[in-house]
Design an enzyme around this catalytic site. Structure first.
Site, PDB file in Angstrom:
ATOM      1  N   GLY A   1       0.851  -1.204   0.000  1.00  0.00           N
ATOM      2  CA  GLY A   1       0.000   0.000   0.000  1.00  0.00           C
ATOM      3  C   GLY A   1       0.876   1.239   0.000  1.00  0.00           C
ATOM      4  O   GLY A   1       2.034   1.202  -0.439  1.00  0.00           O
ATOM      5  N   VAL A   2       0.321   2.324   0.518  1.00  0.00           N
ATOM      6  CA  VAL A   2       1.016   3.608   0.444  1.00  0.00           C
ATOM      7  C   VAL A   2       2.331   3.595   1.232  1.00  0.00           C
ATOM      8  O   VAL A   2       3.388   3.967   0.714  1.00  0.00           O
ATOM      9  CB  VAL A   2       0.099   4.732   0.980  1.00  0.00           C
ATOM     10  CG1 VAL A   2       0.647   6.078   0.610  1.00  0.00           C
ATOM     11  CG2 VAL A   2      -1.297   4.581   0.452  1.00  0.00           C
TER      12      VAL A   2
ATOM     13  N   ALA B   1      -3.846  12.786   6.437  1.00  0.00           N
ATOM     14  CA  ALA B   1      -3.680  14.015   7.219  1.00  0.00           C
ATOM     15  C   ALA B   1      -4.517  15.151   6.652  1.00  0.00           C
ATOM     16  O   ALA B   1      -5.081  15.954   7.403  1.00  0.00           O
ATOM     17  CB  ALA B   1      -2.203  14.403   7.255  1.00  0.00           C
TER      18      ALA B   1
ATOM     19  N   HIS C   1       1.809  27.664 -19.004  1.00  0.00           N
ATOM     20  CA  HIS C   1       2.602  26.886 -19.949  1.00  0.00           C
ATOM     21  C   HIS C   1       4.064  27.309 -19.847  1.00  0.00           C
ATOM     22  O   HIS C   1       4.332  28.511 -19.776  1.00  0.00           O
ATOM     23  CB  HIS C   1       2.110  27.120 -21.374  1.00  0.00           C
ATOM     24  CG  HIS C   1       2.961  26.454 -22.405  1.00  0.00           C
ATOM     25  ND1 HIS C   1       2.874  25.107 -22.668  1.00  0.00           N
ATOM     26  CD2 HIS C   1       3.946  26.951 -23.198  1.00  0.00           C
ATOM     27  CE1 HIS C   1       3.774  24.804 -23.605  1.00  0.00           C
ATOM     28  NE2 HIS C   1       4.433  25.902 -23.934  1.00  0.00           N
TER      29      HIS C   1
HETATM   30  P1  NAI Z   1      -2.729   0.486   3.031  1.00  0.00           P
HETATM   31  O1  NAI Z   1      -4.106   0.137   3.424  1.00  0.00           O
HETATM   32  O2  NAI Z   1      -2.458   1.638   2.133  1.00  0.00           O
HETATM   33  O3  NAI Z   1      -2.012  -0.777   2.352  1.00  0.00           O
HETATM   34  C1  NAI Z   1      -1.919  -2.030   2.991  1.00  0.00           C
HETATM   35  C2  NAI Z   1      -1.674  -3.105   1.930  1.00  0.00           C
HETATM   36  O4  NAI Z   1      -1.326  -4.319   2.597  1.00  0.00           O
HETATM   37  C3  NAI Z   1      -2.898  -3.405   1.082  1.00  0.00           C
HETATM   38  O5  NAI Z   1      -2.535  -3.318  -0.277  1.00  0.00           O
HETATM   39  C4  NAI Z   1      -3.291  -4.823   1.504  1.00  0.00           C
HETATM   40  O6  NAI Z   1      -3.850  -5.567   0.454  1.00  0.00           O
HETATM   41  C5  NAI Z   1      -1.951  -5.409   1.946  1.00  0.00           C
HETATM   42  N1  NAI Z   1      -2.024  -6.521   2.920  1.00  0.00           N
HETATM   43  C6  NAI Z   1      -2.842  -6.625   3.988  1.00  0.00           C
HETATM   44  N2  NAI Z   1      -2.580  -7.763   4.679  1.00  0.00           N
HETATM   45  C7  NAI Z   1      -1.559  -8.391   4.036  1.00  0.00           C
HETATM   46  C8  NAI Z   1      -0.833  -9.598   4.260  1.00  0.00           C
HETATM   47  N3  NAI Z   1      -1.078 -10.370   5.319  1.00  0.00           N
HETATM   48  N4  NAI Z   1       0.162  -9.939   3.385  1.00  0.00           N
HETATM   49  C9  NAI Z   1       0.419  -9.135   2.321  1.00  0.00           C
HETATM   50  N5  NAI Z   1      -0.246  -7.978   2.066  1.00  0.00           N
HETATM   51  C10 NAI Z   1      -1.219  -7.601   2.915  1.00  0.00           C
HETATM   52  O7  NAI Z   1      -1.946   0.656   4.420  1.00  0.00           O
HETATM   53  P2  NAI Z   1      -0.534   1.299   4.766  1.00  0.00           P
HETATM   54  O8  NAI Z   1       0.329   1.356   3.575  1.00  0.00           O
HETATM   55  O9  NAI Z   1      -0.063   0.569   5.967  1.00  0.00           O
HETATM   56  O10 NAI Z   1      -0.927   2.777   5.161  1.00  0.00           O
HETATM   57  C11 NAI Z   1      -1.745   3.021   6.299  1.00  0.00           C
HETATM   58  C12 NAI Z   1      -2.477   4.321   6.198  1.00  0.00           C
HETATM   59  O11 NAI Z   1      -1.598   5.412   6.178  1.00  0.00           O
HETATM   60  C13 NAI Z   1      -3.324   4.387   4.950  1.00  0.00           C
HETATM   61  O12 NAI Z   1      -4.626   4.743   5.338  1.00  0.00           O
HETATM   62  C14 NAI Z   1      -2.702   5.467   4.140  1.00  0.00           C
HETATM   63  O13 NAI Z   1      -3.675   6.207   3.436  1.00  0.00           O
HETATM   64  C15 NAI Z   1      -1.968   6.322   5.156  1.00  0.00           C
HETATM   65  N6  NAI Z   1      -0.761   6.885   4.536  1.00  0.00           N
HETATM   66  C16 NAI Z   1      -0.897   7.836   3.580  1.00  0.00           C
HETATM   67  C17 NAI Z   1       0.196   8.319   2.921  1.00  0.00           C
HETATM   68  C18 NAI Z   1       0.016   9.312   1.828  1.00  0.00           C
HETATM   69  O14 NAI Z   1      -1.055   9.883   1.714  1.00  0.00           O
HETATM   70  N7  NAI Z   1       1.002   9.544   0.968  1.00  0.00           N
HETATM   71  C19 NAI Z   1       1.551   7.868   3.221  1.00  0.00           C
HETATM   72  C20 NAI Z   1       1.567   6.835   4.199  1.00  0.00           C
HETATM   73  C21 NAI Z   1       0.457   6.385   4.829  1.00  0.00           C
END
Ligand code: NAI
Length: 458
Positions: free
Chosen positions: A185-186, A318, A443
């Site tokens: 994920g992210v 955030a 541009h």
């Molecule tokens: P996420 O929900 O973005 O991604 C988690 C990923 O892990 C998913 O693709 C899921 O399918 C996978 N997954 C789940 N269980 C698994 C397993 N047992 N084995 C393998 N894959 C598995 O969560 P993430 O990356 O931890 O981020 C958490 C939160 O922080 C999110 O809500 C995100 O929006 C926020 N965040 C936002 C950022 C940004 O806006 N740039 C940067 C970092 C975090």
């Protein structure tokens, strides 16, 4: 006995500190309880530190490839320790900025963990370090924490420092030789990108068939391709099954198992609202699947109690937290201000950056919305070509059939994080494509690709 306030806020992250500033400006007496650091996960161990690390990696990568741009540099290296020191300086300065703003606004900040203890004489009671403070209203903004799944060996791995969440990963003193990332994920993608450029051999294990969660499917595929080019390995449709000493076992749907050797494992499979131990049950605040239930005004089921940010689990970002905090305070001040959740941009700060807002093809189809897709490569932008020399970025727009309004926009490429605001405004408006075509874009910018794609809407 502590003091009495118009508003007590539990948590000093983006939702909590932003609400405190707005409430104090609105004339309320405010107290914020924060057990760690002001700024919360975003400033201290999330958004900001990752952007600092990724920017160092970007400079490093650009310098290494400087010859393509007529710039020669020898012995280019990335000093992880210095990268961390720079990150720490940035964080310190931002956190001090938040503390300074709250002080100027005469907000009391109490560096303790607080717990709601009940309601007496019409006022909520909150206890921290043996002191009870009372408030006419409460804003719960206690944020979220990493989800820890029941994978055998995970607990032991945490204990030994072999398994990390993003909190620890952002402070490891040395770049691991081999890094396994559970969850594409992210968080997983941003940190995998940094560590791969910093020298780690990175393997990302993702349970779904594609990385990037809810982002547009084409954007996700292109992003993965770019990360593969810098050496990342992806195991898709694969689940982390077991963690041992220096390895991870991954199971594929066909039953085969793969052993991945690693010096460190990053666990990034999502976050959950931090509702445990807040004392919500003492005043009957309703939770659903671990998150506080709120309406568009951020009201909970208990009159006088609001909840903003990750704690309500609606959109763990955030920037959503800032908007929710503002809406909650406006509601408290008697100016109802419902939050719209349909035009919240989402960004992945990888190289290249990916960003999207509004409906994706998948979400629009699931809702039965009739849409058209219009898409162009970013190479149509002169600036993109001048700066990348030939990347594979795209800009995709979803237009609603009939109304011809913009439903969604999805980009991958340089500046996507900055460009996405314009489509976010436009998705929030009801302007038809013919009106949008008349917007004058500066541009040369990469963002003017939006006009070029809009011109494809006949
Ligand atoms: P996420 O929900 O973005 O991604 C988690 C990923 O892990 C998913 O693709 C899921 O399918 C996978 N997954 C789940 N269980 C698994 C397993 N047992 N084995 C393998 N894959 C598995 O969560 P993430 O990356 O931890 O981020 C958490 C939160 O922080 C999110 O809500 C995100 O929006 C926020 N965040 C936002 C950022 C940004 O806006 N740039 C940067 C970092 C975090």
């Amino acid at each position: 006995m502590g003091k009495t306030y118009d508003l007590i806020i539990l948590g000093g992250g983006p939702a909590g500190y932003f609400a405190a500033e707005r409430a104090a400006e609105g004339g309320l007496s405010v107290c914020v309880f924060e057990e760690r650091n002001l700024g919360g996960v975003c400033l201290n161990e999330g958004c900001i530190p990752t952007k600092s690390l990724l920017y160092s990696a970007k400079i490093f990568d650009n310098t290494r490839h400087g010859a393509d741009y007529g710039v020669t540099a020898e012995n280019v290296s990335l000093d992880h320790e210095k990268v961390l020191a720079r990150k720490a300086k940035t964080v310190k300065s931002l956190v001090a900025g938040v503390a300074g703003a709250l002080k100027r606004l005469k907000v009391d900040v109490i560096a303790e963990r607080a717990q709601i203890t009940g309601k007496t004489d019409g006022k909520f009671t909150v206890e921290a370090a043996g002191q009870t403070s009372t408030g006419d209203r409460l804003l719960i903004a206690a944020g979220s924490e990493a989800v820890l799944p029941p994978i055998p060996g995970l607990k032991e791995g945490f204990g030994s420092g072999f398994v990390l969440t993003s909190r620890e990963a952002l402070d490891i003193p040395a770049v691991p030789k081999e890094l396994a990332v559970i969850g594409g994920g992210v968080i997983g993608l941003e940190l995998a990108n940094y560590f791969a450029l910093a020298g780690s051999k990175v393997t990302v294990v993702e349970m779904l068939p594609e990385v990037g969660g809810s982002i547009d499917a084409d954007v996700a595929r292109i992003l993965r391709g770019n990360l593969e080019k810098i050496g990342l390995t992806f195991l898709l449709s694969a689940k982390a099954k077991e963690i041992g000493d220096g390895f991870l076992i991954v199971a594929s749907p066909d039953g085969t198992e793969t052993k991945i050797n690693a010096d460190k494992i990053l666990l990034s499979i999502g976050r959950r609202a931090s509702t445990d131990g807040l004392g919500l049950e003492k005043i009957g605040v309703l939770t659903e699947r671990g998150a506080v239930v709120t309406d568009p005004y951020l009201r909970t089921n208990v009159p006088g109690v609001w909840a903003a940010g990750d704690i309500n689990g609606k959109s763990m970002l955030a920037h959503t937290a800032y908007r929710e905090a503002m809406a909650a305070v406006n509601d408290i001040l008697g100016k109802p201000d419902p939050v719209r959740y349909d035009a919240i941009p989402q960004v992945i700060y990888t190289m290249p950056e990916a960003a999207g807002v509004g409906e994706t093809e998948k979400s629009a189809a699931e809702k039965g919305i009739a849409y058209e897709v219009h898409q162009l490569p970013l190479l149509y932008s002169g600036r993109y070509l001048a700066e990348t020399g030939g990347g594979d970025g795209i800009c995709k727009l979803l237009i609603e059939k009939g109304t011809r309004r913009l439903l969604g926009a999805h980009l991958i490429g340089n500046y996507a994080s900055e460009i996405i605001l314009s489509p976010a405004i436009l998705v929030g408006s009801a302007w038809p494509a013919d009106t949008l075509k008349k917007i004058v874009f500066p541009h040369p910018t990469v963002g003017e690709i939006l006009r070029d794609v809009l011109l494809e809407v006949k």
